[in-house]
Design a protein around this motif. Sequence first.
Motif, mmCIF file in Angstrom:
data_model
loop_
_atom_site.group_PDB
_atom_site.id
_atom_site.type_symbol
_atom_site.label_atom_id
_atom_site.label_comp_id
_atom_site.label_asym_id
_atom_site.label_seq_id
_atom_site.Cartn_x
_atom_site.Cartn_y
_atom_site.Cartn_z
ATOM 1 N N GLU A 199 2.737 6.016 0.261
ATOM 2 C CA GLU A 199 1.782 5.015 0.750
ATOM 3 C C GLU A 199 2.474 3.938 1.587
ATOM 4 O O GLU A 199 1.878 3.381 2.505
ATOM 5 C CB GLU A 199 1.012 4.398 -0.422
ATOM 6 C CG GLU A 199 0.087 5.413 -1.094
ATOM 7 C CD GLU A 199 -0.661 4.832 -2.294
ATOM 8 O OE1 GLU A 199 -1.434 3.884 -2.127
ATOM 9 O OE2 GLU A 199 -0.447 5.339 -3.415
ATOM 10 N N ALA A 200 3.747 3.640 1.272
ATOM 11 C CA ALA A 200 4.500 2.702 2.112
ATOM 12 C C ALA A 200 4.671 3.290 3.503
ATOM 13 O O ALA A 200 4.539 2.603 4.515
ATOM 14 C CB ALA A 200 5.869 2.422 1.497
ATOM 15 N N PRO A 208 10.239 0.311 10.164
ATOM 16 C CA PRO A 208 11.343 1.278 10.076
ATOM 17 C C PRO A 208 12.207 1.197 8.819
ATOM 18 O O PRO A 208 12.592 2.238 8.275
ATOM 19 C CB PRO A 208 12.195 0.992 11.317
ATOM 20 C CG PRO A 208 11.518 -0.063 12.081
ATOM 21 C CD PRO A 208 10.274 -0.489 11.388
ATOM 22 N N VAL A 209 12.518 -0.008 8.332
ATOM 23 C CA VAL A 209 13.390 -0.105 7.154
ATOM 24 C C VAL A 209 12.678 0.511 5.939
ATOM 25 O O VAL A 209 13.258 1.307 5.187
ATOM 26 C CB VAL A 209 13.771 -1.580 6.856
ATOM 27 C CG1 VAL A 209 14.556 -1.672 5.567
ATOM 28 C CG2 VAL A 209 14.573 -2.154 8.013
ATOM 29 N N CYS A 210 11.403 0.171 5.799
ATOM 30 C CA CYS A 210 10.642 0.698 4.668
ATOM 31 C C CYS A 210 10.433 2.207 4.813
ATOM 32 O O CYS A 210 10.442 2.932 3.810
ATOM 33 C CB CYS A 210 9.306 -0.038 4.545
ATOM 34 S SG CYS A 210 9.526 -1.789 4.168
ATOM 35 N N LEU A 213 13.577 3.896 3.533
ATOM 36 C CA LEU A 213 13.634 3.818 2.063
ATOM 37 C C LEU A 213 12.643 4.792 1.434
ATOM 38 O O LEU A 213 12.946 5.466 0.440
ATOM 39 C CB LEU A 213 13.323 2.389 1.612
ATOM 40 C CG LEU A 213 14.379 1.333 1.946
ATOM 41 C CD1 LEU A 213 13.778 -0.069 1.881
ATOM 42 C CD2 LEU A 213 15.558 1.448 0.994
ATOM 43 N N ALA A 214 11.455 4.888 2.031
ATOM 44 C CA ALA A 214 10.415 5.772 1.490
ATOM 45 C C ALA A 214 10.861 7.231 1.552
ATOM 46 O O ALA A 214 10.713 7.981 0.584
ATOM 47 C CB ALA A 214 9.116 5.573 2.268
ATOM 48 N N ILE A 215 11.419 7.642 2.685
ATOM 49 C CA ILE A 215 11.859 9.039 2.837
ATOM 50 C C ILE A 215 12.932 9.363 1.792
ATOM 51 O O ILE A 215 12.905 10.413 1.149
ATOM 52 C CB ILE A 215 12.372 9.286 4.275
ATOM 53 C CG1 ILE A 215 11.182 9.267 5.238
ATOM 54 C CG2 ILE A 215 13.147 10.592 4.383
ATOM 55 C CD1 ILE A 215 11.565 9.229 6.711
ATOM 56 N N HIS A 216 13.867 8.426 1.603
ATOM 57 C CA HIS A 216 14.925 8.622 0.602
ATOM 58 C C HIS A 216 14.305 8.831 -0.784
ATOM 59 O O HIS A 216 14.669 9.758 -1.512
ATOM 60 C CB HIS A 216 15.853 7.407 0.612
ATOM 61 C CG HIS A 216 16.995 7.503 -0.351
ATOM 62 N ND1 HIS A 216 18.064 8.344 -0.149
ATOM 63 C CD2 HIS A 216 17.227 6.880 -1.537
ATOM 64 C CE1 HIS A 216 18.910 8.234 -1.171
ATOM 65 N NE2 HIS A 216 18.430 7.358 -2.025
ATOM 66 N N THR A 247 14.219 2.227 -4.701
ATOM 67 C CA THR A 247 14.071 2.316 -3.239
ATOM 68 C C THR A 247 12.590 2.426 -2.844
ATOM 69 O O THR A 247 12.188 1.858 -1.821
ATOM 70 C CB THR A 247 14.894 3.488 -2.654
ATOM 71 O OG1 THR A 247 14.663 4.667 -3.436
ATOM 72 C CG2 THR A 247 16.364 3.187 -2.653
ATOM 73 N N ALA A 248 11.785 3.104 -3.658
ATOM 74 C CA ALA A 248 10.345 3.155 -3.364
ATOM 75 C C ALA A 248 9.731 1.758 -3.516
ATOM 76 O O ALA A 248 8.856 1.371 -2.736
ATOM 77 C CB ALA A 248 9.635 4.150 -4.279
ATOM 78 N N GLY A 249 10.208 0.999 -4.506
ATOM 79 C CA GLY A 249 9.727 -0.380 -4.677
ATOM 80 C C GLY A 249 10.049 -1.221 -3.456
ATOM 81 O O GLY A 249 9.217 -1.989 -2.964
ATOM 82 N N MET A 250 11.275 -1.066 -2.941
ATOM 83 C CA MET A 250 11.660 -1.806 -1.733
ATOM 84 C C MET A 250 10.838 -1.326 -0.534
ATOM 85 O O MET A 250 10.572 -2.090 0.387
ATOM 86 C CB MET A 250 13.149 -1.609 -1.457
ATOM 87 C CG MET A 250 14.027 -2.311 -2.482
ATOM 88 S SD MET A 250 15.726 -1.694 -2.474
ATOM 89 C CE MET A 250 16.396 -2.552 -1.080
ATOM 90 N N ALA A 251 10.436 -0.053 -0.537
ATOM 91 C CA ALA A 251 9.655 0.494 0.579
ATOM 92 C C ALA A 251 8.241 -0.075 0.621
ATOM 93 O O ALA A 251 7.729 -0.388 1.680
ATOM 94 C CB ALA A 251 9.601 2.022 0.480
ATOM 95 N N PHE A 252 7.599 -0.232 -0.551
ATOM 96 C CA PHE A 252 6.177 -0.627 -0.506
ATOM 97 C C PHE A 252 5.948 -2.113 -0.716
ATOM 98 O O PHE A 252 4.855 -2.613 -0.454
ATOM 99 C CB PHE A 252 5.342 0.199 -1.513
ATOM 100 C CG PHE A 252 5.238 -0.391 -2.905
ATOM 101 C CD1 PHE A 252 6.126 -0.041 -3.904
ATOM 102 C CD2 PHE A 252 4.221 -1.295 -3.218
ATOM 103 C CE1 PHE A 252 6.018 -0.571 -5.178
ATOM 104 C CE2 PHE A 252 4.111 -1.843 -4.499
ATOM 105 C CZ PHE A 252 5.017 -1.472 -5.478
ATOM 106 N N SER A 253 6.994 -2.841 -1.148
ATOM 107 C CA SER A 253 6.783 -4.251 -1.494
ATOM 108 C C SER A 253 6.189 -5.028 -0.309
ATOM 109 O O SER A 253 5.290 -5.845 -0.495
ATOM 110 C CB SER A 253 8.099 -4.890 -1.922
ATOM 111 O OG SER A 253 7.858 -6.194 -2.408
ATOM 112 N N LEU A 254 6.644 -4.760 0.913
ATOM 113 C CA LEU A 254 6.107 -5.490 2.067
ATOM 114 C C LEU A 254 4.846 -4.845 2.653
ATOM 115 O O LEU A 254 3.843 -5.517 2.818
ATOM 116 C CB LEU A 254 7.193 -5.674 3.133
ATOM 117 C CG LEU A 254 8.317 -6.630 2.710
ATOM 118 C CD1 LEU A 254 9.434 -6.653 3.738
ATOM 119 C CD2 LEU A 254 7.788 -8.033 2.489
#
Length: 373
Positions: A199-200, A208-210, A213-216, A247-254
Motif C-alpha cells: 500500500e505504501a 522513491p525512498v519509500c 523500502l517497500a520493495i525490500h 522497513t515496511a513501517g518506514m515505507a508507509f509511515s509517510l
Amino acid sequence: MNWHYRQPVTIHFGNGTITRLKDEIRQTGKKRGILVTSPSFEKNGLAARLVTDSDGTLVTTYSGISPNPDIRECDACIKTIRENACDLVVALGGGSVLDCAKAAALFCTATLPAGDYLDRKIPLPPDRLPLIAIPTTAGTGSEITRVAVLSDHEKGIKTPLDTPAFYPDTALVDPKLTWTVPRHITACTGMDVLCHAIEAYWNIHHQPVCDALAIHAIRLVFRYLETACEEPSNPLAREKMAEASVTAGMAFSLPGTTSAHACSYPLTSHLGIPHGEACGLTIDHFMRINATADTDGRLNELARATGFSDPGNMADAIAELKYRTGLKTGLTRYGLTDTDLHRLVSASLVPNLKNNPVPITAAMLYDLYASLR
Ligand SMILES: [Zn+2]
C-alpha cells in the motif's frame, strides 16, 4: 516530482538488543519511567525482568491493554502515568501495546480524554513524554511510525490517528522477542507487513525512498513468512521478518495506507478479524483492481522487482501465501446479509481509501465484499 522523507526514530536492531534498555533510559535523563505492556509479558516474567534491570528507573507497570486497544484502556494508562508522576514511557509489546503507549504518552500532556480525539476534529497535543518502543511482533511497525490506531468498542469505531509527535524517540528491535509468537499471530502480523509495503508503494503519495523500502520488505515477506510460521525459532526467518516489519513501517509511515487498510477497520471492529488478517483479506483483490488502471506501469514494475511476472501473478501469490499460512481467504463463515455488507461498505469509506491509485466507490466495495461472502 517533489517529495520529502523523514524518519526521526533511532533504531537499534538485532538479537539481544533489549539489553540496551537501561542505557537508553539513562540517556533520556529521566528517572520515573512507566513500562506499558500486555498481560502476557507480566505472566512470562519479561516485564518484571525489565523493571529489575532498570535500576529503579521503571517505577510502575501498566498492562491493561487488549488487542485493538480501547480509549478507556488508554485513559487508564494515563491515570497510572499521572498517579506515579512518570516522566518517561517504555512500551513493550505488539502493535496494540505500542499504539496505546504512544497515545498515552501524548494525551497525558493535555487534559482531554482519549475518546475526544477519535473524530480527528480536535488537534492532537504537540508534545509527549519521552518514548522508547520495543516491538514483540513483526507486524505493525508502530515502533517507527507516526500512527496510532485506537478503538471505541462501545461505538464500534476503530480509527488511525497520525501526528509527528507519535514517532517514538528510540526503537529497540530485538527479533528474538518474536520467537515465542504463536503461528497464527505470526501469519497475521506478517500479512500486515506485506500490506503496509504494497500500500505504501501503490499509494498516490508514493515517493522513491519509500518505494525502495517497500520493495525490500515485500521480497523478505515472500521469502521468510512461511518459514517463520512453520519454524518459530528459525533465527534467520524471524530476523528477516523483523527487518521486513521495520522497513515496511518506514515505507508507509509517510504515504500512509490505502484500500486494504480502509477495509480492515470494519472487518476488525464488526467481525473481530485480527488486523493483519483483515488487511490480507482484500489486498490481492485491490491489486487486481489497481492493475486495471496501471497507466504508468508502476504496478507492473513492482511485480517484476519482487519476483513476479505481472500484478495478476503477484495477486495469485498473495492468495497462495494466505492459504499456506492459514489465513482467511473469504468471509463465508460469517453468513453476511446484504445489510451487513452495506454496513461494512459505509464503514470502509475512511480517508485512507482516497490514497488508493484507483478511486474506489461504494459500489466497488459492495461487489468486493459480496465476492468474499
Ligand atoms: Zn497495518
